[in-house]
Write a protein that holds these residues in place. Structure first.
Motif, PDB file in Angstrom:
ATOM      1  N   VAL A  11       0.869  -1.171   0.000  1.00  7.71           N
ATOM      2  CA  VAL A  11       0.000   0.000   0.000  1.00  7.71           C
ATOM      3  C   VAL A  11       0.908   1.224   0.000  1.00  7.71           C
ATOM      4  O   VAL A  11       1.751   1.386   0.880  1.00  7.71           O
ATOM      5  CB  VAL A  11      -0.923   0.038   1.244  1.00  7.71           C
ATOM      6  CG1 VAL A  11      -1.725   1.318   1.270  1.00  7.71           C
ATOM      7  CG2 VAL A  11      -1.827  -1.176   1.265  1.00  7.71           C
ATOM      8  N   THR A  13       1.359   5.228   0.310  1.00 11.03           N
ATOM      9  CA  THR A  13       0.663   6.351   0.927  1.00 11.03           C
ATOM     10  C   THR A  13       1.685   7.377   1.381  1.00 11.03           C
ATOM     11  O   THR A  13       2.881   7.151   1.319  1.00 11.03           O
ATOM     12  CB  THR A  13      -0.224   5.869   2.091  1.00 11.03           C
ATOM     13  OG1 THR A  13      -1.018   6.947   2.552  1.00 11.03           O
ATOM     14  CG2 THR A  13       0.603   5.300   3.230  1.00 11.03           C
ATOM     15  N   SER A  14       1.202   8.494   1.847  1.00  7.79           N
ATOM     16  CA  SER A  14       2.082   9.537   2.365  1.00  7.79           C
ATOM     17  C   SER A  14       2.149   9.435   3.889  1.00  7.79           C
ATOM     18  O   SER A  14       1.260   8.839   4.512  1.00  7.79           O
ATOM     19  CB  SER A  14       1.541  10.914   1.968  1.00  7.79           C
ATOM     20  OG  SER A  14       0.328  11.157   2.649  1.00  7.79           O
ATOM     21  N   ALA A  17      -1.060  10.784   5.411  1.00 10.05           N
ATOM     22  CA  ALA A  17      -2.219   9.898   5.292  1.00 10.05           C
ATOM     23  C   ALA A  17      -2.136   8.736   6.274  1.00 10.05           C
ATOM     24  O   ALA A  17      -3.153   8.284   6.791  1.00 10.05           O
ATOM     25  CB  ALA A  17      -2.340   9.378   3.866  1.00 10.05           C
ATOM     26  N   ILE A  18      -0.937   8.255   6.546  1.00  6.70           N
ATOM     27  CA  ILE A  18      -0.784   7.094   7.403  1.00  6.70           C
ATOM     28  C   ILE A  18      -1.137   7.413   8.863  1.00  6.70           C
ATOM     29  O   ILE A  18      -1.578   6.549   9.596  1.00  6.70           O
ATOM     30  CB  ILE A  18       0.629   6.498   7.274  1.00  6.70           C
ATOM     31  CG1 ILE A  18       0.636   5.010   7.582  1.00  6.70           C
ATOM     32  CG2 ILE A  18       1.623   7.180   8.154  1.00  6.70           C
ATOM     33  CD1 ILE A  18       0.093   4.158   6.496  1.00  6.70           C
ATOM     34  N   GLN A  20      -3.340   9.905   9.671  1.00  7.66           N
ATOM     35  CA  GLN A  20      -4.661  10.531   9.674  1.00  7.66           C
ATOM     36  C   GLN A  20      -5.643   9.690  10.480  1.00  7.66           C
ATOM     37  O   GLN A  20      -5.747   8.488  10.286  1.00  7.66           O
ATOM     38  CB  GLN A  20      -5.181  10.668   8.236  1.00  7.66           C
ATOM     39  CG  GLN A  20      -6.592  11.178   8.121  1.00  7.66           C
ATOM     40  CD  GLN A  20      -6.700  12.656   8.417  1.00  7.66           C
ATOM     41  OE1 GLN A  20      -5.813  13.415   8.067  1.00  7.66           O
ATOM     42  NE2 GLN A  20      -7.763  13.043   9.058  1.00  7.66           N
ATOM     43  N   ALA A 148      -5.561   5.064   9.341  1.00  9.15           N
ATOM     44  CA  ALA A 148      -5.585   4.548   7.972  1.00  9.15           C
ATOM     45  C   ALA A 148      -4.859   3.216   7.871  1.00  9.15           C
ATOM     46  O   ALA A 148      -5.253   2.355   7.098  1.00  9.15           O
ATOM     47  CB  ALA A 148      -4.977   5.571   7.020  1.00  9.15           C
ATOM     48  N   CYS A 152      -6.680  -0.039   6.261  1.00  7.85           N
ATOM     49  CA  CYS A 152      -6.140  -0.599   5.027  1.00  7.85           C
ATOM     50  C   CYS A 152      -5.638  -2.019   5.226  1.00  7.85           C
ATOM     51  O   CYS A 152      -5.701  -2.830   4.319  1.00  7.85           O
ATOM     52  CB  CYS A 152      -5.037   0.284   4.469  1.00  7.85           C
ATOM     53  SG  CYS A 152      -5.667   1.885   3.937  1.00  7.85           S
ATOM     54  N   CYS A 159     -10.045   0.717   3.061  1.00 15.86           N
ATOM     55  CA  CYS A 159      -9.046   1.726   2.768  1.00 15.86           C
ATOM     56  C   CYS A 159      -9.603   2.733   1.768  1.00 15.86           C
ATOM     57  O   CYS A 159      -9.414   3.934   1.914  1.00 15.86           O
ATOM     58  CB  CYS A 159      -7.781   1.082   2.210  1.00 15.86           C
ATOM     59  SG  CYS A 159      -6.429   2.221   1.973  1.00 15.86           S
ATOM     60  N   THR A 160     -10.315   2.255   0.753  1.00 18.23           N
ATOM     61  CA  THR A 160     -10.912   3.150  -0.236  1.00 18.23           C
ATOM     62  C   THR A 160     -11.932   4.040   0.432  1.00 18.23           C
ATOM     63  O   THR A 160     -11.985   5.235   0.207  1.00 18.23           O
ATOM     64  CB  THR A 160     -11.568   2.329  -1.369  1.00 18.23           C
ATOM     65  OG1 THR A 160     -10.573   1.523  -1.959  1.00 18.23           O
ATOM     66  CG2 THR A 160     -12.188   3.248  -2.404  1.00 18.23           C
ATOM     67  N   ARG A 163     -10.317   6.851   2.337  1.00 23.42           N
ATOM     68  CA  ARG A 163      -9.762   7.939   1.552  1.00 23.42           C
ATOM     69  C   ARG A 163     -10.758   9.064   1.352  1.00 23.42           C
ATOM     70  O   ARG A 163     -10.391  10.181   1.118  1.00 23.42           O
ATOM     71  CB  ARG A 163      -9.378   7.439   0.156  1.00 23.42           C
ATOM     72  CG  ARG A 163      -8.071   6.831   0.053  1.00 23.42           C
ATOM     73  CD  ARG A 163      -7.677   6.578  -1.381  1.00 23.42           C
ATOM     74  NE  ARG A 163      -8.715   5.947  -2.183  1.00 23.42           N
ATOM     75  CZ  ARG A 163      -9.267   6.510  -3.254  1.00 23.42           C
ATOM     76  NH1 ARG A 163      -8.895   7.691  -3.655  1.00 23.42           N
ATOM     77  NH2 ARG A 163     -10.178   5.891  -3.938  1.00 23.42           N
TER      78      ARG A 163
END
Length: 164
Positions: A11, A13-14, A17-18, A20, A148, A152, A159-160, A163
């Protein structure tokens, strides 16, 4: 990725985001409105949905998370889409048509039969009156937040949804 796998998954991600924090999965999962061509269109329920899930009502829809309400036409730019959708409410109170369109030229791109509209914000209110919740107090609202990574790791469908 919604199903368990014997092989590993990657996966991307930034860092932002991880870490969040998100509402619980059931809150995100329940914040879904499905429109199907030919079905009854409850405009009041639609308006309540978009207000409580973070959409912004605007005169012109050109960015994700915006909605325009005009007569028997509703335009919505789903938060997870690359183009807005124009929904036409027929005289009989049903969804007459749904068309993806270019927000710049306003030209139709394609007709669609079904629209799954998810939230435009992590702040999902129970009703319109509580839709102005402060994001810094989100933990108080939901009791326990999810991250997240946890969502995920349990499946891409979660996970979707996270987002959005």
């Amino acid at each position: 990725m919604a199903e368990p796998s014997k092989r590993g998954r990657i996966v991307l991600t930034s860092p932002q985001a991880i870490v969040q924090k998100l509402p619980p999965r059931n809150v995100v999962r329940d914040a879904l409105l499905i429109l199907t061509r030919g079905d009854v269109f409850d405009r009041e329920a639609f308006e309540r949905f978009v207000l409580r899930t973070g959409y912004v009502i605007d005169d012109r829809v050109d960015e994700p998370g915006e909605v325009a309400l005009r007569g028997n036409v509703v335009e919505v730019f789903p938060a997870d889409a690359d183009a807005p959708i124009r929904v036409t409410d027929g005289e009989d109170g049903t969804v007459e048509s749904m068309t993806r369109y270019d927000p710049r030229s306003q030209r139709s791109l394609e007709e669609i039969e079904r629209l799954e509209l998810g939230p435009a914000s992590e702040l999902i209110a129970e009703d319109v009156e509580t839709s102005d919740i402060d994001e810094h107090r989100m933990g108080e609202r939901y009791g326990q937040l999810e991250d997240a990574v946890g969502l995920c790791s349990r499946g891409m469908a979660d996970c979707t949804a996270a987002r959005r």
